[in-house]
Design a protein around this motif. Structure first.
Motif, PDB file in Angstrom:
ATOM      1  N   CYS A  95      19.308   0.754  17.310  1.00  0.00           N
ATOM      2  CA  CYS A  95      18.702  -0.527  16.921  1.00  0.00           C
ATOM      3  C   CYS A  95      18.985  -1.596  17.986  1.00  0.00           C
ATOM      4  CB  CYS A  95      19.227  -0.988  15.566  1.00  0.00           C
ATOM      5  SG  CYS A  95      18.696   0.060  14.186  1.00  0.00           S
ATOM      6  N   GLN A  96      20.198  -1.544  18.560  1.00  0.00           N
ATOM      7  CA  GLN A  96      20.551  -2.483  19.630  1.00  0.00           C
ATOM      8  C   GLN A  96      19.673  -2.253  20.858  1.00  0.00           C
ATOM      9  OE1 GLN A  96      24.786  -2.606  20.545  1.00  0.00           O
ATOM     10  NE2 GLN A  96      24.351  -3.230  22.647  1.00  0.00           N
ATOM     11  N   ARG A 111      16.362  -3.864  20.269  1.00  0.00           N
ATOM     12  CA  ARG A 111      16.438  -5.321  20.406  1.00  0.00           C
ATOM     13  C   ARG A 111      16.510  -5.733  21.881  1.00  0.00           C
ATOM     14  NH1 ARG A 111      19.694  -4.726  15.687  1.00  0.00           N
ATOM     15  NH2 ARG A 111      21.599  -4.577  16.956  1.00  0.00           N
ATOM     16  N   ASN A 112      17.178  -4.908  22.697  1.00  0.00           N
ATOM     17  CA  ASN A 112      17.346  -5.245  24.109  1.00  0.00           C
ATOM     18  C   ASN A 112      16.162  -4.800  24.968  1.00  0.00           C
ATOM     19  OD1 ASN A 112      19.855  -6.305  23.497  1.00  0.00           O
ATOM     20  ND2 ASN A 112      20.985  -4.458  24.087  1.00  0.00           N
ATOM     21  N   ALA A 170      14.866  -2.891  12.347  1.00  0.00           N
ATOM     22  CA  ALA A 170      15.261  -3.328  13.693  1.00  0.00           C
ATOM     23  C   ALA A 170      14.043  -3.394  14.611  1.00  0.00           C
ATOM     24  CB  ALA A 170      16.305  -2.373  14.262  1.00  0.00           C
ATOM     25  N   ALA A 201      12.547  -6.778  16.409  1.00  0.00           N
ATOM     26  CA  ALA A 201      12.467  -6.847  17.871  1.00  0.00           C
ATOM     27  C   ALA A 201      11.023  -6.787  18.361  1.00  0.00           C
ATOM     28  CB  ALA A 201      13.267  -5.704  18.475  1.00  0.00           C
TER      29      ALA A 201
END
Length: 593
Positions: free
Chosen positions: A97-98, A101-102, A127, A131
């Motif tokens: 998920c990170q 987002r990135n 997520a 994003a």
């Protein structure tokens, strides 16, 4: 563990991985188009599954330019698609998920080693929405590849966190019901993935009242639930390929390790088993420390660090495939023969080059020119094969030398021969106390393994006075007595003292050392090492498997439970006769828990 001859489980899992790396489209070997360049992101579980099956070159051929661990520091590569291959754990989902987002990659192909739950799938969806990356998540797949294939006919359930599903974990006296359920679910999930990849529903047999029965019940239930929904069943459809409608069924035999504790403790004498026992050998890769020669270092200088080398022992290695089951002295002789053969070929190439270099000064050389040209052309064309042969010779020379050092330092040939005699009830020519008390014979662990085999295999347990004498000798040798205490309690609990496992009446026979191995010019000077000829042992697990495959009536297997996930509940034993089912069994899969 054996898979149908048409396609081994190694082949099937490799095909599944290549399909995944090709964006879950079947990979065509002879495709002339350039592969799509991509990044592979895996966790430790995914790394362990891929590494024994696909080399770095094969990954590159599939278009993998980078392969990185999920939890490593990764820079954004915005123009490249990413293929993820991870377990659906909370930690992994959070990191994925990170990544969304990135905006690390152009597109995301999410492949889960085991089936992902609905709630975790929703976490990824949320997520992606947050994003604005919903369109970038190209595919989400459950791969059902949660097992590690080491050979065509052998797999293991896990490498990471393997202590959580070990014999010790299952038999801990303080294990809770919740922990036991977790262990069983982990084992069942891996077995379920194995059969999905194999494309076959097994018939299951297991011993009663053990962890094996718990696994069998859970696996039977999971297979039935999947077969019940015909539209979404993993055992029908195009994903299984040819042979999915075959009437041949595998037999899965689940046995408890307690039926034979002596064999895993037994010192070994075959090449593969010795490498596994004495060297750092994991997932078909052996790690060796190069022994630095005797060099005089200046006083006070820091000692030189030993170089570490890694070698892959894979099915592509013809020498390994041919000799991994051979007694070690035969392997040493074969390495020497291969080395001499290589040197002869190398000398021939040098000789031909020398002759070709003579510029007409020797009339005899000129008359031989045409013949030698053809010979040299042939020799040069075979040069890549010759270089590969040299690489394998060097590899096995180093590995076999490392094994030989352990054999000599620990007198493993003596342990192997003595343990064989104990297990086969043969007359012993040396006192057990003498070996335990010998400071030059083995490590404390070797001595403890020897004594435990004696204690497990004994028709009658030693008297308290004798046991105290053995304990003192073991303590003096530096042994930890906790294993003996456990085996003593286990034997009393299982009431095995009067009925130890039988291992047949065969044993090894020492022979004169092979003359070639004893040559002073040999790489392997095996003076003082016995050349033992292996005899086939009829181990308890082998007998159980034979009885179940051949439908023999035997007290060892008469009470084994029978599960067929394809049968209806109720009087399922009456729906199809056991004989009709048994005649279609063409393969056997054995799992020891």
């Amino acid at each position: 563990m054996a898979a149908p001859a048409a396609a081994s489980i190694r082949d099937r899992q490799t095909v599944a991985l290549k399909r995944m790396l090709n964006f879950n489209v079947p990979h065509v070997k002879n495709s002339t188009g350039e592969p799509v360049w991509k990044v592979l992101i895996y966790d430790r579980f995914g790394q362990d599954i891929i590494s024994p099956l696909l080399s770095v070159k094969e990954l590159r051929d599939m278009g993998i330019t980078l392969h990185l661990l999920l939890h490593s520091d990764r820079d954004p590569i915005p123009d490249v698609p990413a293929v993820y291959f991870v377990m659906p754990t909370e930690e992994n989902i959070d990191r994925m998920c990170q990544d969304l987002r990135n905006q690390l990659y152009e597109s995301y192909y999410l492949n889960f080693i085991s089936a992902i739950s609905r709630s975790k799938l929703e976490d990824i969806a949320n997520a992606a929405l947050a994003a604005s990356a919903v369109t970038q998540v190209a595919k989400v797949f459950d791969q059902y590849l949660n097992f590690i294939t080491l050979e065509d006919d052998m797999f293991v359930l896990c490498n990471q966190n393997k202590e959580l599903v070990s014999y010790r974990a299952i038999n801990r006296p303080d294990i809770t019901d919740t922990e036991m359920e977790t262990v069983m679910d982990t084992i069942v999930d891996s077995l379920f993935c194995f059969f999905v990849t194999l494309g076959a529903v097994p018939i299951i047999r297991c011993s009663r009242g053990t962890a094996a029965e718990m696994v069998a019940v859970k696996l039977d239930k999971k297979l039935r639930e999947n077969l019940r929904d015909a539209r979404n069943s993993l055992f029908t459809g195009d994903t299984l390929g040819a042979g999915q409608f075959s009437f041949q069924r595998p037999l899965l035999v689940l046995v408890d390790r307690n039926i034979d504790l002596a064999t895993p403790l037994h010192h070994t004498w075959t090449y593969q088993a010795l490498v596994h026992d004495v060297l750092d050998f994991h997932l078909n890769r052996v790690n060796l420390e190069e022994s630095s020669g005797v060099e005089n270092s200046p006083a006070g200088a820091r000692p030189k660090r030993k170089n570490k080398k890694s070698y892959d022992l894979t099915p592509v290695d013809k020498f390994w495939q041919k000799h991994k089951g051979s007694p070690f002295p035969e392997v040493a002789e074969s390495v020497q023969q291969e080395l001499e053969s290589y040197r002869a070929q190398e000398d021939e190439v040098k000789r031909l080059k020398s002759i070709m270099g003579l510029e007409g000064e020797d009339e005899g050389a000129i008359s031989m020119l045409s013949d030698n040209t053809a010979k040299l052309t042939s020799a040069v064309s075979s040069l890549p094969e010759l270089l590969e042969k040299k690489r394998l010779i060097d590899l096995h020379t180093n590995v076999a030398t490392a094994v030989l050092e352990h054999i000599k330092a620990r007198k493993l040939d003596v342990y192997f021969e003595y343990e064989e005699k104990i297990m086969s009830k043969t007359t012993l020519d040396k006192s057990l106390l003498d070996i335990i008390s010998d400071p030059d014979a083995g490590t404390p662990e070797d001595k403890m393994r020897l004594f435990l085999i004696y204690y497990i295999s004994a028709q009658q347990a030693p008297s308290e006075a004798d046991l105290e004498q053995y304990k003192k000798a073991l303590t003096d040798a530096g042994c930890n007595l906790n294993p003996l205490q456990y085996i003593k309690q286990w034997k009393a609990f299982a009431k095995m003292a009067s009925a130890p496992a039988s291992y047949g009446n065969t044993t090894t026979k020492p022979m004169g050392l092979l003359s070639r191995v004893m040559n002073t010019g040999s790489q392997f000077v095996m003076e003082g090492v016995k050349n033992l000829v292996l005899k086939q042992q009829n181990l308890p697990v082998t007998r159980i498997l034979d009885n179940l495959m051949e439908m023999k009536s035997n007290p060892e297997t008469d009470d084994y439970r029978y599960f067929d996930p394809k049968m209806l509940r109720g009087n399922d034993r009456q729906l199809f006769s056991w004989w009709e089912e048994a005649t279609t069994l063409n393969t056997k899969i054995l799992l020891t828990i």
